[in-house]
Design an enzyme around this catalytic site. Structure first.
Site, PDB file in Angstrom:
ATOM      1  N   GLU A 124      39.391  30.526  39.118  1.00 14.93           N
ATOM      2  CA  GLU A 124      40.370  30.208  40.163  1.00 14.93           C
ATOM      3  C   GLU A 124      39.931  28.991  40.981  1.00 14.93           C
ATOM      4  O   GLU A 124      40.681  28.028  41.131  1.00 14.93           O
ATOM      5  CB  GLU A 124      40.543  31.432  41.091  1.00 14.93           C
TER       6      GLU A 124
ATOM      7  N   ASP B 212      39.030  45.073  40.870  1.00  9.66           N
ATOM      8  CA  ASP B 212      40.475  45.236  41.027  1.00  9.66           C
ATOM      9  C   ASP B 212      40.974  46.243  39.986  1.00  9.66           C
ATOM     10  O   ASP B 212      40.575  46.172  38.823  1.00  9.66           O
ATOM     11  CB  ASP B 212      41.230  43.918  40.740  1.00  9.66           C
TER      12      ASP B 212
ATOM     13  N   LEU C 198      46.598  36.494  34.725  1.00 10.35           N
ATOM     14  CA  LEU C 198      47.792  36.696  35.545  1.00 10.35           C
ATOM     15  C   LEU C 198      47.404  36.733  37.017  1.00 10.35           C
ATOM     16  O   LEU C 198      47.188  37.796  37.597  1.00 10.35           O
ATOM     17  CB  LEU C 198      48.505  38.000  35.136  1.00 10.35           C
ATOM     18  N   ASP C 199      47.332  35.552  37.601  1.00 10.50           N
ATOM     19  CA  ASP C 199      46.972  35.451  39.012  1.00 10.50           C
ATOM     20  C   ASP C 199      48.150  35.908  39.878  1.00 10.50           C
ATOM     21  O   ASP C 199      49.278  35.499  39.633  1.00 10.50           O
ATOM     22  CB  ASP C 199      46.617  33.992  39.340  1.00 10.50           C
TER      23      ASP C 199
ATOM     24  N   GLU D 159      38.881  36.632  33.479  1.00 13.05           N
ATOM     25  CA  GLU D 159      38.722  37.446  34.686  1.00 13.05           C
ATOM     26  C   GLU D 159      38.773  38.934  34.330  1.00 13.05           C
ATOM     27  O   GLU D 159      38.177  39.763  35.008  1.00 13.05           O
ATOM     28  CB  GLU D 159      39.859  37.109  35.670  1.00 13.05           C
ATOM     29  N   GLU D 160      39.489  39.274  33.272  1.00 15.13           N
ATOM     30  CA  GLU D 160      39.673  40.681  32.922  1.00 15.13           C
ATOM     31  C   GLU D 160      38.630  41.220  31.944  1.00 15.13           C
ATOM     32  O   GLU D 160      38.713  42.375  31.543  1.00 15.13           O
ATOM     33  CB  GLU D 160      41.085  40.892  32.340  1.00 15.13           C
TER      34      GLU D 160
ATOM     35  N   ASP E 282      42.201  33.009  34.285  1.00 14.35           N
ATOM     36  CA  ASP E 282      42.738  34.177  34.990  1.00 14.35           C
ATOM     37  C   ASP E 282      44.090  34.417  34.336  1.00 14.35           C
ATOM     38  O   ASP E 282      45.029  33.630  34.525  1.00 14.35           O
ATOM     39  CB  ASP E 282      42.881  33.844  36.487  1.00 14.35           C
TER      40      ASP E 282
ATOM     41  N   ASP F 123      48.147  42.839  33.358  1.00 12.02           N
ATOM     42  CA  ASP F 123      46.928  42.013  33.376  1.00 12.02           C
ATOM     43  C   ASP F 123      46.294  42.075  31.986  1.00 12.02           C
ATOM     44  O   ASP F 123      45.853  41.071  31.428  1.00 12.02           O
ATOM     45  CB  ASP F 123      45.893  42.571  34.374  1.00 12.02           C
TER      46      ASP F 123
HETATM   47  P1  AHM Z   1      44.301  38.338  41.417  1.00 14.76           P
HETATM   48  O1  AHM Z   1      43.760  37.292  40.508  1.00 14.76           O
HETATM   49  O2  AHM Z   1      43.735  39.707  41.129  1.00 14.76           O
HETATM   50  O3  AHM Z   1      45.785  38.344  41.517  1.00 14.76           O
HETATM   51  O4  AHM Z   1      43.711  38.052  42.932  1.00 14.76           O
HETATM   52  C1  AHM Z   1      43.695  36.762  43.434  1.00 14.76           C
HETATM   53  C2  AHM Z   1      44.753  36.625  44.497  1.00 14.76           C
HETATM   54  C3  AHM Z   1      45.078  35.163  44.719  1.00 14.76           C
HETATM   55  O5  AHM Z   1      46.138  34.791  43.918  1.00 14.76           O
HETATM   56  C4  AHM Z   1      45.470  35.150  46.171  1.00 14.76           C
HETATM   57  O6  AHM Z   1      45.248  33.912  46.785  1.00 14.76           O
HETATM   58  C5  AHM Z   1      44.599  36.209  46.764  1.00 14.76           C
HETATM   59  O7  AHM Z   1      44.250  37.088  45.717  1.00 14.76           O
HETATM   60  C6  AHM Z   1      45.330  36.964  47.810  1.00 14.76           C
HETATM   61  O8  AHM Z   1      44.483  37.860  48.452  1.00 14.76           O
HETATM   62  P2  AHM Z   1      44.840  38.475  49.891  1.00 14.76           P
HETATM   63  O9  AHM Z   1      45.963  39.420  49.639  1.00 14.76           O
HETATM   64  O10 AHM Z   1      43.576  39.148  50.316  1.00 14.76           O
HETATM   65  O11 AHM Z   1      45.241  37.344  50.807  1.00 14.76           O
HETATM   66 MG    MG Z   2      43.575  35.417  40.370  1.00 12.69          MG
END
Ligand code: AHM
Ligand code: MG
Length: 281
Positions: free
Chosen positions: A226, A35, A85-86, A64-65, A83, A41
């Site tokens: 997560e 990502d 900033l989910d 996660e980062e 994580d 983040d």
């Molecule tokens: P992130 O931690 O980089 O924000 O990614 C995780 C997020 C979850 O919060 C969420 O359920 C999912 O990615 C959404 O993905 P999508 O857009 O493919 O449905």
């Molecule tokens: Mg996340």
């Protein structure tokens, strides 16, 4: 363990304050799962690392980062995976997002989980702390987290929060999800796992899913930061979890700290329906 909770409270309060006037631009860097990282983040990750590094009970931090674990104190017992900033890709649209924490004893594996926590940065700052039961707290004007209520999942819910690009679902999954809608379930999906899971927990049931897809055969969501913490919370609230085949996400083991897995969290009724649909010939 309570000491770790106090450091986490400090960290989420700082992130919440920073989020009021954030820099929502992107960095040039990517995290281990590929990502592109938002500056925020990285800022949230730094806030958590700097705050939790002061806690003597933490052996290591896994973020996660960050590509690798950060060892803090070899003598200590707990490993905190998080994580920072989910749902951060929703910052630009001002949706509620959050931080997720998993506290493992001695070893980062699901069976060693001792507690899970998440925060929600929405109109209010809320925190859910789960050790033996799932407790919801809300920040008051004095900057204290006040207990609101215990979160419990009923036998069956009404919400269907369904992730992944639909054209990449396999037929079995598509049929199962359609079956829930035909039964009267309502779609509720923001794209931030913390918010979507928080809604299901606060409303007392429903299904959150992020399946294997044709382009992501191991799903998208990361086991240690997560999936395991939310599986722990769901099961302690009286719900059930699965990867589509097993009876609990907490039975899974991974070596790679950035591993991902298909995942389903819900009331008992929806997970039993999932197992039936997925295992039908
Ligand atoms: P992130 O931690 O980089 O924000 O990614 C995780 C997020 C979850 O919060 C969420 O359920 C999912 O990615 C959404 O993905 P999508 O857009 O493919 O449905
Ligand atoms: Mg996340």
């Amino acid at each position: 363990m309570d000491e770790i909770f106090d450091y986490i409270k400090k960290a989420v309060l700082s992130i919440s304050n920073e989020l009021k006037f954030p820099d929502t631009s992107y960095n040039q860097s990517q995290n281990k799962t590929g990502d592109t990282q938002l500056k925020f983040d990285v800022i949230s990750d730094e806030i958590i690392t700097n705050t939790l590094s002061k806690c003597p009970n933490i052996k290591a931090l896994i973020s996660e980062e960050k590509d690798e674990s950060l060892i803090l104190n070899e003598e200590a017992t707990y490993i905190v995976a998080y994580d920072p900033l989910d749902g951060s890709s929703l910052m630009d649209v001002n949706f509620a997002i959050g931080s997720i924490f998993a506290i493992y004893e001695k070893k980062a594996q699901a069976k060693c989980l001792k507690a899970a926590i998440y925060s929600i940065y929405g109109p209010r700052l809320e925190l859910v702390i789960c050790k033996d039961c799932v407790n919801l707290y809300r920040l008051n004007k004095e900057n204290e987290f006040i207990f609101v209520k215990k979160l419990i999942m009923q036998e069956k819910g009404k919400i269907n929060a369904t992730g992944g690009t639909q054209k990449n679902w396999d037929e079995k999954h598509a049929k199962f999800i359609k079956g829930l809608f035909d039964d009267g379930y309502r779609l509720r999906y923001s794209g931030a796992m913390v918010s979507d899971m928080h809604q299901i927990l606060c409303k007392g049931g429903g299904l959150f899913s992020y399946p294997a897809t044709k382009n992501s055969v191991n799903g998208k969501l990361r086991a240690f930061f997560e999936v395991f913490p939310f599986a722990y919370i769901t099961e302690k609230a009286g719900g059930k979890t699965s990867n589509g085949l097993n009876e609990s996400l907490l039975d899974l083991e991974f070596d790679n700290i950035h591993a991902t897995t298909p995942c389903f969290f819900g009331s008992k009724y929806e997970i039993n329906a999932l197992l039936k649909a997925y295992n039908e010939r």
